[in-house]
Design an enzyme around this catalytic site. Structure first.
Site, short mmCIF file in Angstrom:
data_model
loop_
_atom_site.label_atom_id
_atom_site.label_comp_id
_atom_site.label_asym_id
_atom_site.label_seq_id
_atom_site.Cartn_x
_atom_site.Cartn_y
_atom_site.Cartn_z
N ALA A 24 7.13 1.24 -0.97
CA ALA A 24 5.95 1.01 -1.79
C ALA A 24 4.92 2.14 -1.72
O ALA A 24 4.19 2.38 -2.68
CB ALA A 24 5.30 -0.32 -1.39
N GLN A 103 13.16 0.85 -2.31
CA GLN A 103 12.89 -0.59 -2.17
C GLN A 103 11.95 -1.03 -3.29
O GLN A 103 11.63 -2.19 -3.40
CB GLN A 103 12.23 -0.86 -0.81
CG GLN A 103 13.11 -0.49 0.37
CD GLN A 103 12.31 -0.39 1.66
OE1 GLN A 103 12.10 -1.39 2.35
NE2 GLN A 103 11.88 0.80 2.02
N ASP A 106 9.48 -1.00 -9.44
CA ASP A 106 8.58 -0.61 -10.53
C ASP A 106 9.19 0.34 -11.57
O ASP A 106 8.53 0.66 -12.57
CB ASP A 106 7.30 -0.01 -9.97
CG ASP A 106 7.56 1.17 -9.00
OD1 ASP A 106 8.54 1.90 -9.20
OD2 ASP A 106 6.76 1.34 -8.06
N HIS A 121 16.05 -3.49 -4.05
CA HIS A 121 15.40 -4.78 -4.28
C HIS A 121 15.28 -5.14 -5.76
O HIS A 121 14.48 -5.99 -6.13
CB HIS A 121 14.01 -4.80 -3.60
CG HIS A 121 14.10 -4.75 -2.10
ND1 HIS A 121 13.05 -4.38 -1.28
CD2 HIS A 121 15.13 -5.02 -1.26
CE1 HIS A 121 13.44 -4.44 -0.01
NE2 HIS A 121 14.70 -4.82 0.03
N CYS A 129 18.02 -15.29 -17.20
CA CYS A 129 17.77 -16.72 -17.06
C CYS A 129 18.35 -17.23 -15.74
O CYS A 129 19.53 -16.99 -15.44
CB CYS A 129 18.40 -17.48 -18.23
SG CYS A 129 18.30 -19.27 -18.03
N CYS A 152 17.95 -21.69 -23.50
CA CYS A 152 18.65 -22.86 -22.93
C CYS A 152 17.68 -23.79 -22.20
O CYS A 152 18.08 -24.85 -21.72
CB CYS A 152 19.76 -22.40 -21.98
SG CYS A 152 19.18 -21.92 -20.34
N THR A 190 7.31 4.04 3.42
CA THR A 190 7.82 2.71 3.77
C THR A 190 7.49 2.40 5.22
O THR A 190 7.58 3.27 6.09
CB THR A 190 9.34 2.57 3.53
OG1 THR A 190 9.79 1.31 4.06
CG2 THR A 190 10.16 3.69 4.15
N SER A 191 7.13 1.14 5.47
CA SER A 191 6.79 0.73 6.84
C SER A 191 8.06 0.51 7.67
O SER A 191 7.97 0.34 8.88
CB SER A 191 5.96 -0.55 6.80
OG SER A 191 6.69 -1.57 6.15
#
Ligand code: OAD
Length: 238
Positions: A24, A103, A106, A121, A129, A152, A190-191
């Protein structure tokens, strides 16, 4: 240019097998908050913890509340690629970078021009759906409000990996393949706390592991080069 960034530049200039693995923090300079920083998504108070809202059982149980969070916090609102996304796309075009493993959900790496992007991810730019599986336009989940429904009658969901769901085995296998074969592995923004993605670092066996992260991570001790700066600002200098 600092000495560390100069070292990174030398590694980049001398390689044609670079792999990037990010999170992120790569998109915060595009205006998308990360998850675990003080101003990140998980620090903001919500009726339920975000990890719970972003879980499969919660989505199935309470799609109304899930979509309240989604429309409020996960909408991309015209975010544009920053210098980090653009530089990675440039290296791929030059034949220097083999894959971007992300990860993030976006789509900003592709927007910058990267082609070989492994989305561990999933992506907010795809939807389907949850009942019949039919693919649906991304607009159905990214515009309007309320719970989007398929013809549906089923609930439309984003094609992202929710907590309690497994990662796509094929995407994971390809990520491992690229990391094992990489000459230079750059891990950025990233952590490294969410598994199984964070475990990918163990698949790299080379000696050119670079970490570019605003803060410290548990992997700093393993890296050959650590840069604690904003990734967009660093990559703009390369
Ligand atoms: P995190 O929010 O956990 O970590 C982002 C990291 O990026 C932090 O260590 C920040 O210090 C750093 N950072 C922020 N801005 C930066 C910048 N401009 N330059 C460099 N570093 C910066 O995000 P992830 O590690 O991506 O999963 O989180 C992993 C997963 O947790 C996400 O994919 C998401 C979340 O739950 C799912 O939704 C399945």
């Amino acid at each position: 240019m600092t000495e560390e960034i100069q070292k990174l530049k030398q590694l980049i200039d001398g390689s044609d097998n670079i792999v990037f693995f990010g999170g992120a923090g790569v998109s915060t300079e595009s205006g998308i908050p990360d998850f675990r920083s003080v101003d990140g998504l998980y620090s903001q108070t919500y009726k339920y913890p975000p990890e719970e809202i972003l879980s499969r059982s919660f989505f199935d149980r309470n799609p109304e509340e899930y979509y309240r969070f989604h429309h409020d916090k996960l909408r991309l609102r015209g975010a544009q690629p920053n210098a980090a996304h653009k530089k990675l796309a440039e290296w791929e075009q030059q034949g220097k970078l083999k894959a971007v493993i992300t990860q993030n959900i976006d789509g900003l790496h592709q927007a910058a021009g990267s082609r070989n992007v492994l989305e561990l991810h999933g992506s907010l730019l795809r939807a389907y759906c949850a009942r019949c599986g039919k693919p649906c336009p991304a607009d159905t989940i990214n515009e309007g409000d309320g719970v989007p429904r398929c013809t549906c009658g089923g609930v439309i969901r984003p094609d992202i990996v929710l907590y309690e769901e497994p990662l796509d085995a094929d995407v994971m296998a390809r990520a491992i393949h690229y990391i094992r074969a990489a000459d230079v592995l750059i891990i950025g923004g990233t952590s490294l706390v969410v598994y199984p993605a964070a475990g990918l670092i163990r698949d790299y066996h080379g000696h050119k592991l670079v970490l570019v992260n605003k803060g410290e991570t548990s992997a700093d001790g393993y890296a050959d080069l650590v840069i604690h700066e904003k990734i967009g600002e660093v990559f703009a200098q390369l």
